[in-house]
Design an enzyme around this catalytic site. Structure first.
Site, PDB file in Angstrom:
ATOM      1  N   CYS A  62       0.856  -1.213  -0.254  1.00 37.45           N
ATOM      2  CA  CYS A  62       0.122   0.075   0.057  1.00 37.45           C
ATOM      3  C   CYS A  62       1.004   0.912  -0.275  1.00 37.45           C
ATOM      4  O   CYS A  62       1.757   1.690   0.858  1.00 37.45           O
ATOM      5  CB  CYS A  62      -1.219  -0.039   1.289  1.00 37.45           C
ATOM      6  SG  CYS A  62      -2.155   1.673   1.115  1.00 37.45           S
TER       7      CYS A  62
ATOM      8  N   HIS B 190     -10.257   0.791   1.719  1.00 43.93           N
ATOM      9  CA  HIS B 190      -9.844   2.703   1.884  1.00 43.93           C
ATOM     10  C   HIS B 190     -10.706   3.308   2.348  1.00 43.93           C
ATOM     11  O   HIS B 190     -10.463   3.717   2.894  1.00 43.93           O
ATOM     12  CB  HIS B 190      -8.793   2.701   0.492  1.00 43.93           C
ATOM     13  CG  HIS B 190      -7.116   2.674   0.636  1.00 43.93           C
ATOM     14  ND1 HIS B 190      -6.430   2.502   1.333  1.00 43.93           N
ATOM     15  CD2 HIS B 190      -6.324   1.468   0.191  1.00 43.93           C
ATOM     16  CE1 HIS B 190      -5.279   2.569   2.039  1.00 43.93           C
ATOM     17  NE2 HIS B 190      -5.450   2.079   0.329  1.00 43.93           N
TER      18      HIS B 190
ATOM     19  N   HIS C 143      -8.489  -3.616  -2.787  1.00 44.92           N
ATOM     20  CA  HIS C 143      -7.711  -3.688  -2.315  1.00 44.92           C
ATOM     21  C   HIS C 143      -8.072  -1.490  -1.651  1.00 44.92           C
ATOM     22  O   HIS C 143      -8.001  -1.088  -1.062  1.00 44.92           O
ATOM     23  CB  HIS C 143      -6.372  -3.810  -1.944  1.00 44.92           C
ATOM     24  CG  HIS C 143      -5.247  -2.465  -1.552  1.00 44.92           C
ATOM     25  ND1 HIS C 143      -4.065  -3.244  -0.721  1.00 44.92           N
ATOM     26  CD2 HIS C 143      -4.765  -1.052  -1.479  1.00 44.92           C
ATOM     27  CE1 HIS C 143      -3.389  -1.932   0.076  1.00 44.92           C
ATOM     28  NE2 HIS C 143      -4.527  -1.173  -0.801  1.00 44.92           N
ATOM     29  N   GLU C 144      -8.663  -1.411  -2.964  1.00 46.31           N
ATOM     30  CA  GLU C 144      -8.914   0.234  -2.638  1.00 46.31           C
ATOM     31  C   GLU C 144     -10.303   0.646  -2.406  1.00 46.31           C
ATOM     32  O   GLU C 144     -10.737   1.502  -1.834  1.00 46.31           O
ATOM     33  CB  GLU C 144      -9.189   0.345  -4.213  1.00 46.31           C
ATOM     34  CG  GLU C 144      -7.386   0.503  -4.860  1.00 46.31           C
ATOM     35  CD  GLU C 144      -7.157   1.302  -4.161  1.00 46.31           C
ATOM     36  OE1 GLU C 144      -6.735   2.209  -4.346  1.00 46.31           O
ATOM     37  OE2 GLU C 144      -5.356   0.833  -4.361  1.00 46.31           O
TER      38      GLU C 144
HETATM   39 ZN   LIG Z   1      -3.517   0.875  -0.193  1.00 46.43          ZN
END
Ligand SMILES: [Zn+2]
Length: 204
Positions: free
Chosen positions: A140, A192, A188-189
């Site tokens: 990340c 976030h 993953h995004e």
């Molecule tokens: Zn990330």
């Protein structure tokens, strides 16, 4: 004297008042300030989990953006996010990572020949596998120098709007390096914008 003066003032101000309300960007003043502090080719500072103030933003769930079409601030944000992602050699970047708590991210279609960078606005994961996979060496931009394996869904069904306001529904299923893991990048995004980081879902 007073009335004409007022009239002149109104004539001068009215287009501005109407103009700004018609072109309302739906970003708040602080967000607009950050977005317009640089030109389209200027990078943002990437927030880091190592910084206390940054981590508050990184851990805060984001909000949807109402106006996608004809939104100059959005266009500027997306351009700068792309420049920032490229400068950092990333394959995805989310709003909170540049200080904007909005449901917006970029993800690279790493499994496709062109490896197009896709914009996702107001995304949702509408369905997912029951089974989890352990994706190897997640990383990340906001967590420098750390790699770790992360628990991910084997497949997901998603919806989002692109930068033109087109509603898109897709299914992603790859979870293998080196180039079949668009599914993982999306997850993953997506994490976030919910204040979740890969270090929260480590596996062996
Ligand atoms: Zn990330």
């Amino acid at each position: 004297m007073r009335f004409p003066k007022f009239k002149i003032l109104l004539t001068v101000l009215l287009p501005f008042i109407l103009g700004t309300s018609c072109a309302t960007s739906n970003f708040n003043a602080a967000e607009r300030q950050l977005i317009t502090a640089g030109q389209k080719m200027d990078t943002f500072r990437v927030l880091s989990i190592a910084d206390k103030q940054d981590s508050i933003i990184l851990r805060k769930p984001s909000k949807d953006l109402k106006q996608i079409k004809d939104n100059k601030d959005l266009a500027q944000l997306l351009a700068r996010m792309k420049v920032t992602m490229d400068a950092e050699e990333g394959i995805g970047i989310a709003g909170p990572q540049v200080g904007i708590n909005r449901n917006i991210f970029l993800f690279t279609r790493i499994d496709e020949p062109q490896q197009k960078v896709q914009v996702a606005i107001n995304p949702r994961i509408t369905a997912h596998s029951d089974s989890l996979v352990c994706f190897e060496r997640d990383g990340c931009l906001s967590i420098p120098d750390i790699r770790g394996n992360s628990k991910r869904y084997a497949w997901i069904e998603v919806s989002y709007y692109d930068e033109n306001g087109i509603f898109i529904k897709e299914r992603f299923s790859g979870h293998k390096r080196p180039d079949n893991f668009t599914n993982i990048i999306f997850q993953h995004e997506y994490d976030h914008i919910n204040g979740v980081l890969f270090i929260d879902k480590l596996c062996d």
